[in-house]
Design a protein around this motif. Structure first.
Motif, PDB file in Angstrom:
ATOM      1  N   ALA A 441      67.932  79.755 -84.175  1.00 48.87           N
ATOM      2  CA  ALA A 441      67.155  80.509 -85.168  1.00 48.87           C
ATOM      3  C   ALA A 441      65.956  81.183 -84.523  1.00 48.87           C
ATOM      4  O   ALA A 441      65.642  82.349 -84.814  1.00 48.87           O
ATOM      5  CB  ALA A 441      66.696  79.584 -86.288  1.00 48.87           C
ATOM      6  N   VAL A 442      65.276  80.478 -83.600  1.00 53.72           N
ATOM      7  CA  VAL A 442      64.129  81.075 -82.921  1.00 53.72           C
ATOM      8  C   VAL A 442      64.570  82.211 -82.012  1.00 53.72           C
ATOM      9  O   VAL A 442      63.893  83.242 -81.891  1.00 53.72           O
ATOM     10  CB  VAL A 442      63.355  79.996 -82.141  1.00 53.72           C
ATOM     11  N   GLY A 443      65.743  82.075 -81.357  1.00 51.62           N
ATOM     12  CA  GLY A 443      66.252  83.156 -80.511  1.00 51.62           C
ATOM     13  C   GLY A 443      66.510  84.429 -81.298  1.00 51.62           C
ATOM     14  O   GLY A 443      66.176  85.530 -80.840  1.00 51.62           O
ATOM     15  N   LEU A 444      67.099  84.304 -82.478  1.00 49.73           N
ATOM     16  CA  LEU A 444      67.325  85.482 -83.319  1.00 49.73           C
ATOM     17  C   LEU A 444      66.008  86.117 -83.739  1.00 49.73           C
ATOM     18  O   LEU A 444      65.883  87.352 -83.796  1.00 49.73           O
ATOM     19  CB  LEU A 444      68.137  85.079 -84.550  1.00 49.73           C
ATOM     20  N   PHE A 445      65.004  85.273 -84.045  1.00 49.23           N
ATOM     21  CA  PHE A 445      63.681  85.785 -84.415  1.00 49.23           C
ATOM     22  C   PHE A 445      63.066  86.583 -83.268  1.00 49.23           C
ATOM     23  O   PHE A 445      62.567  87.713 -83.461  1.00 49.23           O
ATOM     24  CB  PHE A 445      62.781  84.601 -84.816  1.00 49.23           C
ATOM     25  N   PRO A 455      59.543  93.629 -87.716  1.00 48.85           N
ATOM     26  CA  PRO A 455      58.921  92.394 -88.214  1.00 48.85           C
ATOM     27  C   PRO A 455      59.986  91.354 -88.545  1.00 48.85           C
ATOM     28  O   PRO A 455      61.093  91.694 -88.994  1.00 48.85           O
ATOM     29  CB  PRO A 455      58.164  92.846 -89.465  1.00 48.85           C
ATOM     30  N   ALA A 456      59.653  90.073 -88.335  1.00 42.43           N
ATOM     31  CA  ALA A 456      60.603  88.999 -88.624  1.00 42.43           C
ATOM     32  C   ALA A 456      59.835  87.711 -88.889  1.00 42.43           C
ATOM     33  O   ALA A 456      58.646  87.594 -88.582  1.00 42.43           O
ATOM     34  CB  ALA A 456      61.568  88.811 -87.462  1.00 42.43           C
ATOM     35  N   VAL A 474      56.760  80.937 -88.728  1.00 33.93           N
ATOM     36  CA  VAL A 474      56.117  81.982 -87.949  1.00 33.93           C
ATOM     37  C   VAL A 474      56.545  83.332 -88.492  1.00 33.93           C
ATOM     38  O   VAL A 474      57.696  83.546 -88.879  1.00 33.93           O
ATOM     39  CB  VAL A 474      56.469  81.849 -86.443  1.00 33.93           C
ATOM     40  N   VAL A 475      55.594  84.241 -88.541  1.00 35.62           N
ATOM     41  CA  VAL A 475      55.859  85.629 -88.916  1.00 35.62           C
ATOM     42  C   VAL A 475      55.146  86.514 -87.906  1.00 35.62           C
ATOM     43  O   VAL A 475      54.016  86.221 -87.495  1.00 35.62           O
ATOM     44  CB  VAL A 475      55.379  85.927 -90.356  1.00 35.62           C
ATOM     45  N   ALA A 476      55.811  87.570 -87.433  1.00 38.79           N
ATOM     46  CA  ALA A 476      55.237  88.454 -86.404  1.00 38.79           C
ATOM     47  C   ALA A 476      55.685  89.876 -86.662  1.00 38.79           C
ATOM     48  O   ALA A 476      56.731  90.126 -87.282  1.00 38.79           O
ATOM     49  CB  ALA A 476      55.660  87.997 -85.013  1.00 38.79           C
ATOM     50  N   GLU A 477      54.847  90.789 -86.174  1.00 40.74           N
ATOM     51  CA  GLU A 477      55.186  92.214 -86.309  1.00 40.74           C
ATOM     52  C   GLU A 477      54.670  92.958 -85.085  1.00 40.74           C
ATOM     53  O   GLU A 477      53.626  92.597 -84.521  1.00 40.74           O
ATOM     54  CB  GLU A 477      54.558  92.795 -87.574  1.00 40.74           C
TER      55      GLU A 477
END
Length: 756
Positions: A441-445, A455-456, A474-477
């Motif tokens: 899941a973290v790799g896809l993010f 953004p994801a 975690v949310v990032a853009e």
């Protein structure tokens, strides 16, 4: 004769010797008392020399003049001067002030008597065990001599509400009507509480306690202690009160102060110190500057300032100093607000309060016992954001895509479990710190953010140093320059561990609840099956020995209310007929199994040929000793077909109903307690001669119980329905089940016995 004369002379000598000893003892006591009085007078002269800045001779003249003016001895006056110098508030009212020493205008008439009353009231109030006793003491010792006939002591709430803490001279009914005075209701006591001063109220005045009993005037004074308003003393007269004078107001205020002592009921010093320590710990736990303040009183006992007892690490004020020394601008509105909170207990909050010439802040002021907690929050957006991030467990980051510089806020280091001086972890290295089950899941993010530059967001478990794991989101853009170049990555982490574990706990709770519901349903089905297996068919009928017997059983509509009602009609070996109904307390398997035990036990015991009273006595022993201490009601009847005599007894049950000549009546009540209630219970036995065409009805309370009517009303309704004409006995029972209109959803047993 000679011997008698010698004995009399010896007795007379002893009497003269005893009188001489007693006289010398009295003279010694008088000398000692005079010495004590002289010492007390000399001490008072010294106090006057220091206070009046005069010579010893002038102090002696002043003391003699004041004693002559008040009609008291110099020793009594000296005692009051010493008490006053020690800070005794009652002594202030037993003395005249410095102006009176110089020839003040207030007359001394009755002054000594008032001082004695105040001293007596003080002793009685301080010796009272509670506020109620103190109110009686104040009325009887100090107020009855000046014409007052009633007194009320009100305890003040933080919202201007009042509670009647003590009263004297009012009836119990009147006091019960005025136990509470809600906020907003204007009474003489609330007016004094709001204005914080003594008020005189002429008749009739606002509504208050005893308004219809005492139509005269009244006076209300603030019960204040150490600057805190603890309540109000209300004094009532049957007609016009005495003319208010400054001295009388001071006397009433002193009495109010005595009532404040009883309202305060202070704990031991150790407990007070522990309370201050707890308040200091509370201040230390706050993220904003917080001060614990104690009142600083002037010589007259009024609050002049507040001393800083404790300051947390975020406050720039040192402990031990005065508030006005730290914040001179607080001499205006802020100090007044703090004093009001300390006096009344009403909390205060303001979004904009001036502390210094250039600083305003959000303020919260609350009273805790005799201290005040002051919390300020500066108008600083950065600090507000920091608090929000900390409370929300949110950490923010920004990575410069051009220089590689990474900026974390303080909360990020806390989330990762790293010290503040550690090197921040780049977003692309996030995979190195996650649980292996969350790597996909973290790799896809990361692919979405770093490769596709969109953004994801995702949730994962972060493994911190030491092996502890936290559930994070975690949310990032990506951030782009105007020319489309990637310049930075911004994002935030949020610790969602509490939410995760709450969801896990809710899931477990739902599973347990479902399992409990299944078990409860199974128990209810078992109880219902047991009940159906044991009870005879509800529409069965028995025709023998000149009787027609019909029964009806209506179970509870809800399975979880399966109860312990039973009925029985059986021919005994003696060719007599046993009739019984009963109701075991409770519902469920326990009630159903208890019903089986009692019903079968009664059948077995009845074969002995014993009478109904004896049968219930034995059945009571079964309920107490052969079961799990159940309780039940029951009716037991034995009918003799040869004589048509019914012998019956009851154990806390409703009496049977006899229908004769189209009229229903209850059989006379015989005494008998509940089964299982007493070990040595005794039961009375009743007899009735039945006649042809008589009908007897035995029933359980499920037939008539209603929530909106009492039992007598329900029994009258049953008699009215039972007296209706019916073609058959079965129709009569069906009519009773239909029209008795019970609403408690309880089991119902009904037996009808018709004499043919």
């Amino acid at each position: 004769m000679t011997g008698g004369r010698a004995g009399a002379e010896e007795a007379a000598s002893l009497a003269r010797l005893a009188a001489t000893v007693e006289r010398l003892r009295a003279e010694l006591h008088e000398v000692r008392r005079a010495a004590d009085d002289r010492a007390l007078v000399e001490l008072a002269k010294g106090i006057l020399v220091e206070r009046l800045r005069c010579a010893p001779a002038q102090a002696a003249d002043q003391l003699a003049t004041l004693a002559a003016r008040t009609g008291r001895s110099q020793a009594e006056l000296a005692a009051d001067i010493v008490n006053r110098a020690a800070g005794d508030p009652i002594a202030d009212l037993s003395l005249t002030g410095a102006a009176e020493l110089d020839g003040g205008p207030e007359p001394p008439a009755g002054h000594a008597e008032a001082a004695v009353r105040l001293r007596t009231a003080e002793s009685a109030a301080l010796g009272a065990t509670d506020v109620q006793a103190a109110a009686h003491a104040v009325l009887e010792t100090a107020l009855l001599p000046i014409g007052a006939t009633a007194v009320a002591v009100w305890a003040a709430g933080p919202d201007t509400s009042l509670t009647l803490a003590g009263h004297a001279g009012f009836s119990a009914e009147e006091a019960g009507l005025w136990r509470q005075v809600p906020p907003g209701l204007i009474t003489p006591a609330t007016s004094t509480l709001i204005e914080r001063r003594t008020l005189w109220h002429p008749a009739p005045g606002p509504a208050s306690i005893g308004r219809h009993q005492l139509t005269g005037g009244r006076v209300t004074a603030v019960a204040r202690l150490g600057g805190r308003v603890l309540g109000v003393l209300e004094i009532c007269w049957p007609d016009d009160p005495p003319r208010p004078t400054p001295r009388m107001e001071r006397q009433i205020e002193a009495l109010a102060g005595l009532c404040a002592l009883t309202l305060n009921s202070p704990g031991p010093p150790v407990r007070a110190g522990a309370a201050l320590a707890e308040l200091a710990a509370l201040a230390d736990s706050m993220p904003d500057p917080a001060l614990v303040l104690l009142p600083h009183l002037d010589p007259q006992g009024h609050v002049a300032d507040f001393r800083v007892h404790h300051a947390n690490a975020r406050s720039a004020v040192r402990a031990g100093g005065l508030l006005l020394e730290a914040y001179p601008f607080a001499a205006g509105e802020l100090l007044g607000r703090i004093e009001h909170v300390h006096a009344t207990g009403e909390p205060f909050r303001a979004a904009d309060m001036r502390f210094t010439a250039t600083c305003t802040a959000e303020v919260s002021i609350t009273r805790h016992g005799g201290s005040v907690l002051l919390v300020r929050r500066d108008h600083d957006q950065a600090r507000l954001l920091e608090h929000a991030q900390r409370l929300g467990r949110i950490g923010g980051f920004e990575e410069n895509a051009l220089t590689g510089e990474i900026m974390w806020n303080a909360q990020m280091f806390s989330l990762y479990g790293l010290p503040p001086d550690a090197r921040p972890v780049p977003l692309e290295r996030l995979r190195d710190h996650v649980h292996r089950d969350d790597e996909v899941a973290v790799g896809l993010f990361l692919r979405t953010v770093l490769h596709h530059r969109r953004p994801a967001a995702t949730a994962f478990r972060l493994e911190r140093p030491g092996g502890a794991a936290r559930h994070l989101r975690v949310v990032a853009e990506p951030v782009f320059a105007p020319d489309g170049r990637l310049t930075a990555l911004r994002g935030a982490y949020q610790d969602v561990s509490p939410q995760h574990w709450t969801e896990v706990a809710l899931a477990v709770t739902r599973d347990r609840l479902a399992r409990t519901e299944r078990q409860s349903a199974a128990r209810n089905r078992l109880a219902l099956q047991l009940q159906h297996a044991i009870m005879p068919p509800s529409h069965g009928r028995m025709d023998s020995f000149g009787l027609r017997i019909a029964v009806r059983y209506r179970p509870a509509q809800k399975e979880d209310l399966v109860g312990g009602d039973w009925y029985d009609a059986v021919v005994l070996p003696s060719e007599r007929v046993l009739l019984s109904v009963g109701d075991v307390a409770g519902h469920g398997v326990e009630a159903a199994t208890g019903m089986v035990v009692l019903r079968n036990a009664l059948r077995g015991l009845a074969t002995t040929g014993a009478g109904p009273a004896q049968l219930l006595s034995w059945l009571n022993l079964v309920a107490r000793h052969l079961t799990d201490r159940m309780t039940a009601t029951a009716i037991c009847g034995v009918y003799d077909p040869a004589t048509r005599v019914l012998r019956w007894a009851r154990a806390g049950h409703l009496p049977p109903i006899l229908l004769r000549d189209s009229r229903g009546t209850e059989l006379p009540m015989v005494k008998g307690p509940l089964l299982g209630a007493f070990a040595d219970a005794g039961y009375e036995e009743g007899r009735i001669q039945l006649e042809a065409d008589d009908t007897l009805l035995l029933y359980t309370d499920g037939l008539i119980e209603r929530r909106d009517h009492n039992l007598r009303h329900a029994q009258d309704r049953l008699l009215a329905v039972a007296s209706r004409t019916a073609s058959t006995l079965e129709h009569r029972l069906d009519d009773l089940l239909t029209h008795c209109n019970s609403d408690t959803d309880d089991d119902t047993c009904l037996i009808g016995v018709h004499v043919r």
